[in-house]
Structures are given as structure tokens and as C-alpha cells.
Write a protein that holds these residues in place. Structure first.
Motif, PDB file in Angstrom:
ATOM      1  N   LEU A 208      25.025   0.560  12.313  1.00 24.02           N
ATOM      2  CA  LEU A 208      25.013  -0.514  10.958  1.00 24.02           C
ATOM      3  C   LEU A 208      23.465  -0.432  10.819  1.00 24.02           C
ATOM      4  CD1 LEU A 208      25.883  -3.323  12.158  1.00 24.02           C
ATOM      5  CD2 LEU A 208      27.297  -2.658  11.363  1.00 24.02           C
ATOM      6  N   TYR A 209      23.301  -1.150   9.307  1.00 25.25           N
ATOM      7  CA  TYR A 209      21.858  -0.323   9.015  1.00 25.25           C
ATOM      8  C   TYR A 209      21.404  -2.368   7.950  1.00 25.25           C
ATOM      9  CZ  TYR A 209      18.402   1.421   5.132  1.00 25.25           C
ATOM     10  OH  TYR A 209      17.179   1.570   4.856  1.00 25.25           O
ATOM     11  N   TYR A 210      19.875  -2.119   8.613  1.00 23.96           N
ATOM     12  CA  TYR A 210      18.998  -3.359   7.879  1.00 23.96           C
ATOM     13  C   TYR A 210      18.557  -3.168   7.007  1.00 23.96           C
ATOM     14  CZ  TYR A 210      22.162  -5.691  11.739  1.00 23.96           C
ATOM     15  OH  TYR A 210      23.583  -6.405  12.640  1.00 23.96           O
ATOM     16  N   GLU A 211      18.046  -3.743   6.351  1.00 19.17           N
ATOM     17  CA  GLU A 211      16.804  -4.141   5.292  1.00 19.17           C
ATOM     18  C   GLU A 211      15.674  -5.694   5.509  1.00 19.17           C
ATOM     19  OE1 GLU A 211      17.149  -3.030   1.475  1.00 19.17           O
ATOM     20  OE2 GLU A 211      17.169  -0.220   2.167  1.00 19.17           O
ATOM     21  N   ASP A 212      15.140  -5.005   6.022  1.00 19.17           N
ATOM     22  CA  ASP A 212      14.466  -6.644   6.059  1.00 19.17           C
ATOM     23  C   ASP A 212      15.098  -7.888   6.879  1.00 19.17           C
ATOM     24  OD1 ASP A 212      12.363  -5.431   4.475  1.00 19.17           O
ATOM     25  OD2 ASP A 212      13.233  -6.233   2.226  1.00 19.17           O
ATOM     26  N   GLY A 213      16.005  -8.050   7.890  1.00 21.76           N
ATOM     27  CA  GLY A 213      16.751  -8.470   8.950  1.00 21.76           C
ATOM     28  C   GLY A 213      17.967  -8.734   7.623  1.00 21.76           C
ATOM     29  N   ILE A 214      18.245  -7.836   7.140  1.00 19.24           N
ATOM     30  CA  ILE A 214      19.824  -7.977   5.974  1.00 19.24           C
ATOM     31  C   ILE A 214      20.350  -7.191   6.605  1.00 19.24           C
ATOM     32  CG2 ILE A 214      21.232  -8.813   3.907  1.00 19.24           C
ATOM     33  CD1 ILE A 214      18.477 -10.171   3.199  1.00 19.24           C
ATOM     34  N   ARG A 215      21.825  -7.270   6.770  1.00 15.15           N
ATOM     35  CA  ARG A 215      22.734  -6.210   7.000  1.00 15.15           C
ATOM     36  C   ARG A 215      23.022  -5.675   5.383  1.00 15.15           C
ATOM     37  NH1 ARG A 215      28.744  -6.618  10.304  1.00 15.15           N
ATOM     38  NH2 ARG A 215      29.641  -5.899   8.396  1.00 15.15           N
ATOM     39  N   HIS A 216      22.885  -4.193   5.709  1.00 13.35           N
ATOM     40  CA  HIS A 216      23.905  -3.454   4.333  1.00 13.35           C
ATOM     41  C   HIS A 216      24.628  -2.657   4.256  1.00 13.35           C
ATOM     42  CE1 HIS A 216      20.827  -5.504   1.592  1.00 13.35           C
ATOM     43  NE2 HIS A 216      19.619  -5.327   2.344  1.00 13.35           N
ATOM     44  N   SER A 217      25.194  -2.694   5.451  1.00 16.00           N
ATOM     45  CA  SER A 217      26.000  -1.852   5.670  1.00 16.00           C
ATOM     46  C   SER A 217      28.069  -2.325   6.209  1.00 16.00           C
ATOM     47  CB  SER A 217      25.890  -0.452   7.179  1.00 16.00           C
ATOM     48  OG  SER A 217      25.908  -1.194   8.279  1.00 16.00           O
ATOM     49  N   TYR A 218      29.071  -2.012   5.986  1.00 16.17           N
ATOM     50  CA  TYR A 218      30.411  -3.121   6.243  1.00 16.17           C
ATOM     51  C   TYR A 218      30.789  -1.832   7.553  1.00 16.17           C
ATOM     52  CZ  TYR A 218      28.339  -5.428   2.897  1.00 16.17           C
ATOM     53  OH  TYR A 218      27.647  -6.156   1.855  1.00 16.17           O
ATOM     54  N   ALA A 219      31.345  -1.928   7.874  1.00 21.69           N
ATOM     55  CA  ALA A 219      31.570  -1.408   8.968  1.00 21.69           C
ATOM     56  C   ALA A 219      34.325  -1.785   8.170  1.00 21.69           C
ATOM     57  CB  ALA A 219      32.145  -2.603  10.556  1.00 21.69           C
TER      58      ALA A 219
END
Length: 173
Positions: A32-43
Motif C-alpha cells: 500500500l502507499y500512504y502520504e501524510d497518513g492517507i492511503r493513496h493506493s487501491y487493491a
């Protein structure tokens, strides 16, 4: 097919990856990928008749965000258009499980006219469903057998792909 390789230089005009490597995390064997604690990826998962019956509620509980459901294909030897055996059932159950959905079509078109016919086939079977993800056009090499598209050049495949996608885009997808 013949075991040869082709190397292609990456265009200097393409933007380079700007991900912050510290934002990648593994969770339940998924990157998964996070920026500033917010998930920016989807499975997501790719589903067709080859998976048999799929419990989409379980898929959703497992953390999958979207499914790509195979709508159909053109036979690689016969050229016949075929709806995936599980398409309608998969669409209904994935919708009922509140998963985002996209569809795939496996092409073996050998000319622009067949590509447009494939697009019309896809649109006919999509008309009763709402999808949130794209219509994916897949034209793949067939392992251990010959296929209709083996005779095509890269340029032919490009024109076929553009024709299919133009029809799909024209319909609002």
C-alpha cells in the motif's frame, strides 16, 4: 514467442516516479502507499470464469477495493465473440458487495472492423451495469498455440486498439 528480447529506451520526456519510498507499507501481503497518513493506493483483483464461484463479500472483507471482471473474449482460433460464462453473475454479486467494478475484454481482432465489433459487443453487455473503473482492452500472446493475431504488426495492433478504445470512449467510458 521466439525467445528474443527487445529493449526500448525510456523517453526523457516522461516524468519520473515522485513517490516517497517511506510511504510504502505491506499489509496483509499487499503493498500500500500512504502520504501524510492517507492511503493513496487501491487493491484489486481480476476475475473470470477461471476463478469459478467468487464470494465477493469475502473479497470485500479481505480489503479488496475493486474487481476487474472479464466481460468476454474473441476466440483466438475461431474468432467467435464469447461472453464469459460467469460475467452476469459476477457483475451482480460484485455490485451487491459494493465493490467498484471495471471490465476486461480479451481481443483477437485482426482488423479495425473486428475491433469495432468487439467494442459494440462490450457496450451491449455493459448497458445494464454501472462501472466505476475502466473498460480494459487486452490483446495477449497465446502461449503454446497459434492465434489469429500472430500475423499482426505492432502498427496493426495499435490501430486495432485505438479503434476499440475510440468506440468505448464515444459511449462515455
Amino acid at each position: 514467442k521466439d525467445g528474443s528480447s527487445e529493449w526500448v529506451n525510456i523517453s526523457e520526456y516522461l516524468p519520473q516516479n515522485e513517490y516517497d519510498n517511506s510511504g510504502f507499507a505491506m499489509l496483509n501481503n499487499r503493498m500500500l502507499y500512504y502520504e501524510d497518513g492517507i492511503r493513496h493506493s487501491y487493491a484489486g483483483v481480476d476475475i473470470s470464469k477461471y476463478q469459478g464461484y467468487v464470494d465477493f463479500n469475502e473479497v470485500k472483507r479481505d480489503g479488496i477495493d475493486y474487481v476487474m471482471i472479464r466481460l468476454g473474449q474473441r476466440g483466438y482460433s475461431t474468432g467467435q465473440l464469447v461472453l464469459d460464462d460467469y460475467y452476469s453473475d459476477n457483475m451482480k454479486r460484485a455490485t451487491d458487495a459494493d465493490l467498484d467494478i471495471g471490465v476486461t475484454f480479451f481481443s483477437q481482432a485482426v482488423n479495425v472492423e473486428e475491433a469495432e465489433e468487439e467494442a459494440e459487443f462490450v457496450l451491449e453487455y455493459l448497458k445494464d451495469w454501472e462501472i466505476q473503473y475502466p473498460v480494459v482492452f487486452s490483446m495477449e500472446h497465446i502461449e503454446n498455440d497459434s492465434a489469429r493475431i500472430d500475423i499482426l504488426t505492432k502498427e496493426d495492433k495499435t490501430q486495432i486498439t485505438k479503434a476499440f478504445l475510440a468506440k468505448i470512449e464515444e459511449a462515455g467510458y
